[in-house]
Design an enzyme around this catalytic site. Structure first.
Site, PDB file in Angstrom:
ATOM      1  N   LYS A  14      28.255  59.974  30.864  1.00 16.89           N
ATOM      2  CA  LYS A  14      27.976  60.513  32.210  1.00 16.89           C
ATOM      3  C   LYS A  14      29.054  61.495  32.654  1.00 16.89           C
ATOM      4  O   LYS A  14      28.744  62.513  33.270  1.00 16.89           O
ATOM      5  CB  LYS A  14      27.766  59.394  33.242  1.00 16.89           C
ATOM      6  CG  LYS A  14      29.019  58.577  33.551  1.00 16.89           C
ATOM      7  CD  LYS A  14      28.725  57.521  34.595  1.00 16.89           C
ATOM      8  CE  LYS A  14      29.752  56.426  34.639  1.00 16.89           C
ATOM      9  NZ  LYS A  14      31.168  56.725  34.483  1.00 16.89           N
ATOM     10  N   ARG A  89      28.535  52.565  42.565  1.00 18.66           N
ATOM     11  CA  ARG A  89      28.459  51.636  41.445  1.00 18.66           C
ATOM     12  C   ARG A  89      27.986  50.252  41.889  1.00 18.66           C
ATOM     13  O   ARG A  89      27.829  49.360  41.056  1.00 18.66           O
ATOM     14  CB  ARG A  89      29.857  51.479  40.853  1.00 18.66           C
ATOM     15  CG  ARG A  89      30.021  52.049  39.453  1.00 18.66           C
ATOM     16  CD  ARG A  89      31.480  51.921  39.122  1.00 18.66           C
ATOM     17  NE  ARG A  89      31.807  52.026  37.745  1.00 18.66           N
ATOM     18  CZ  ARG A  89      32.374  53.114  37.212  1.00 18.66           C
ATOM     19  NH1 ARG A  89      32.553  54.195  37.924  1.00 18.66           N
ATOM     20  NH2 ARG A  89      32.729  53.110  35.948  1.00 18.66           N
ATOM     21  N   ARG A 128      37.183  56.692  21.983  1.00 21.10           N
ATOM     22  CA  ARG A 128      37.372  57.778  22.957  1.00 21.10           C
ATOM     23  C   ARG A 128      38.832  58.211  23.094  1.00 21.10           C
ATOM     24  O   ARG A 128      39.728  57.393  23.247  1.00 21.10           O
ATOM     25  CB  ARG A 128      36.831  57.310  24.309  1.00 21.10           C
ATOM     26  CG  ARG A 128      36.964  58.322  25.410  1.00 21.10           C
ATOM     27  CD  ARG A 128      35.946  58.107  26.477  1.00 21.10           C
ATOM     28  NE  ARG A 128      36.141  56.885  27.251  1.00 21.10           N
ATOM     29  CZ  ARG A 128      35.308  56.491  28.203  1.00 21.10           C
ATOM     30  NH1 ARG A 128      34.223  57.199  28.454  1.00 21.10           N
ATOM     31  NH2 ARG A 128      35.534  55.381  28.869  1.00 21.10           N
ATOM     32  N   ARG A 161      42.565  55.866  27.069  1.00 32.39           N
ATOM     33  CA  ARG A 161      42.685  55.203  28.376  1.00 32.39           C
ATOM     34  C   ARG A 161      43.127  53.759  28.213  1.00 32.39           C
ATOM     35  O   ARG A 161      42.697  53.084  27.282  1.00 32.39           O
ATOM     36  CB  ARG A 161      41.325  55.247  29.091  1.00 32.39           C
ATOM     37  CG  ARG A 161      41.030  56.591  29.680  1.00 32.39           C
ATOM     38  CD  ARG A 161      39.593  56.733  30.110  1.00 32.39           C
ATOM     39  NE  ARG A 161      39.025  55.573  30.777  1.00 32.39           N
ATOM     40  CZ  ARG A 161      37.868  55.593  31.407  1.00 32.39           C
ATOM     41  NH1 ARG A 161      37.169  56.714  31.472  1.00 32.39           N
ATOM     42  NH2 ARG A 161      37.393  54.514  31.971  1.00 32.39           N
ATOM     43  N   ARG A 172      33.651  45.373  31.498  1.00 29.35           N
ATOM     44  CA  ARG A 172      33.050  46.505  32.214  1.00 29.35           C
ATOM     45  C   ARG A 172      31.530  46.518  32.041  1.00 29.35           C
ATOM     46  O   ARG A 172      30.788  46.809  32.982  1.00 29.35           O
ATOM     47  CB  ARG A 172      33.660  47.829  31.722  1.00 29.35           C
ATOM     48  CG  ARG A 172      34.965  48.135  32.426  1.00 29.35           C
ATOM     49  CD  ARG A 172      35.902  48.930  31.571  1.00 29.35           C
ATOM     50  NE  ARG A 172      35.542  50.312  31.409  1.00 29.35           N
ATOM     51  CZ  ARG A 172      36.053  51.093  30.436  1.00 29.35           C
ATOM     52  NH1 ARG A 172      36.904  50.613  29.570  1.00 29.35           N
ATOM     53  NH2 ARG A 172      35.699  52.346  30.361  1.00 29.35           N
TER      54      ARG A 172
HETATM   55  P1  AMP Z   1      35.158  55.401  34.964  1.00 31.39           P
HETATM   56  O1  AMP Z   1      36.094  56.472  34.565  1.00 31.39           O
HETATM   57  O2  AMP Z   1      34.028  55.902  35.813  1.00 31.39           O
HETATM   58  O3  AMP Z   1      34.675  54.580  33.791  1.00 31.39           O
HETATM   59  O4  AMP Z   1      36.000  54.395  35.905  1.00 31.39           O
HETATM   60  C1  AMP Z   1      37.136  53.705  35.413  1.00 31.39           C
HETATM   61  C2  AMP Z   1      37.410  52.477  36.262  1.00 31.39           C
HETATM   62  O5  AMP Z   1      37.687  52.878  37.617  1.00 31.39           O
HETATM   63  C3  AMP Z   1      36.267  51.481  36.381  1.00 31.39           C
HETATM   64  O6  AMP Z   1      36.228  50.577  35.285  1.00 31.39           O
HETATM   65  C4  AMP Z   1      36.609  50.788  37.702  1.00 31.39           C
HETATM   66  O7  AMP Z   1      37.666  49.856  37.537  1.00 31.39           O
HETATM   67  C5  AMP Z   1      37.129  51.932  38.541  1.00 31.39           C
HETATM   68  N1  AMP Z   1      36.064  52.616  39.310  1.00 31.39           N
HETATM   69  C6  AMP Z   1      35.639  53.904  39.170  1.00 31.39           C
HETATM   70  N2  AMP Z   1      34.658  54.185  40.045  1.00 31.39           N
HETATM   71  C7  AMP Z   1      34.441  53.050  40.744  1.00 31.39           C
HETATM   72  C8  AMP Z   1      33.541  52.675  41.780  1.00 31.39           C
HETATM   73  N3  AMP Z   1      32.640  53.542  42.284  1.00 31.39           N
HETATM   74  N4  AMP Z   1      33.614  51.414  42.257  1.00 31.39           N
HETATM   75  C9  AMP Z   1      34.505  50.526  41.782  1.00 31.39           C
HETATM   76  N5  AMP Z   1      35.368  50.798  40.804  1.00 31.39           N
HETATM   77  C10 AMP Z   1      35.355  52.040  40.282  1.00 31.39           C
END
Ligand code: AMP
Length: 215
Positions: A14, A89, A128, A161, A172
């Site tokens: 995404k 989310r 990744r 990461r 996750r």
């Molecule tokens: P992502 O890069 O989108 O995979 O986000 C990495 C991490 O950031 C996630 O595993 C969550 O811990 C946190 N995170 C990102 N966006 C959100 C959201 N909208 N709500 C809650 N946690 C978030």
């Protein structure tokens, strides 16, 4: 005005698609994951709060996330639209977003739901590597850089990461299924959802998304 949402499990691509569509449409790409990672890097109050959730693969609490987005989408650069990557989310985040937009006589244009089966997701996430300089994303297994561990674009050293480890990934995925899938049903009922097969090539997925935007 395009207000586009990109939703999908971790590793679905995404973020990659959101960046490509941001380049095509020239509207801001707002990634809540990137905002949080920047805050962690800066060791700000937000970063200190978010880090423990992120490392464990848990969701950062809704009130924090809603506050971040409320502030961000009011900025001047968002007046012609924007792309939200990784927000909402949870059902609560989705309701809060709809309320914020409603209050400004705006609404979501489309929700792109990018899906890939679990097995592929895990391999994608474990492989990744991202460039801290330009944000380019590579994958050790599927899309390696020309020189191992080095960004093709800016020759920076690639990083993994801290939340891209097996234990965090399983959590996750669990959290995604429990919290985010109900939200997808909500957007489906509102006829906003577009399903994108995230296992096709990056280019094909991008073209499919663009074809929906031209309709
Ligand atoms: P992502 O890069 O989108 O995979 O986000 C990495 C991490 O950031 C996630 O595993 C969550 O811990 C946190 N995170 C990102 N966006 C959100 C959201 N909208 N709500 C809650 N946690 C978030």
């Amino acid at each position: 005005m395009n207000i586009l949402l990109f939703i999908g499990p971790p590793g679905s691509g995404k973020g990659t698609q959101a960046i490509l569509i941001h380049q095509e449409l020239d509207i801001p790409h707002i990634s809540t994951g990137d905002i949080l990672r920047d805050a962690v890097k800066e060791n700000s109050e937000l970063g200190k709060k978010a880090k423990k959730y992120m490392d464990a693969g848990d969701l950062v609490p809704d009130d924090i996330m809603i506050g971040i987005i409320r502030e961000r989408i009011l900025k001047e650069d968002c007046r012609n639209g924007y792309i939200l990557d990784g927000f909402p989310r949870t059902t609560l985040q989705g309701e809060a977003l709809e309320k914020m937009l409603d209050d400004n006589n705006q609404s979501i244009t489309r929700v792109f739901y990018i899906d890939v089966e679990d097995e592929v997701l895990v391999k994608r996430i474990l492989g990744r590597q991202t460039c801290p300089q330009c944000g380019a994303v590579f994958n050790k297994y599927f899309q390696p850089p020309q020189e191992e561990g080095i960004c093709d674009n800016c020759e920076f050293k690639l990083i993994t990461r801290t939340d891209d480890n097996e234990q965090s990934i399983q959590n996750r995925l669990k959290k995604y299924k429990a919290n985010t899938l109900p939200l997808i049903n909500h957007f489906k009922e509102k006829d906003l959802l577009v399903n994108i097969d995230g296992s096709q090539t990056i280019e094909d997925a991008k073209n499919q998304i663009l074809s929906y935007l031209e309709r």
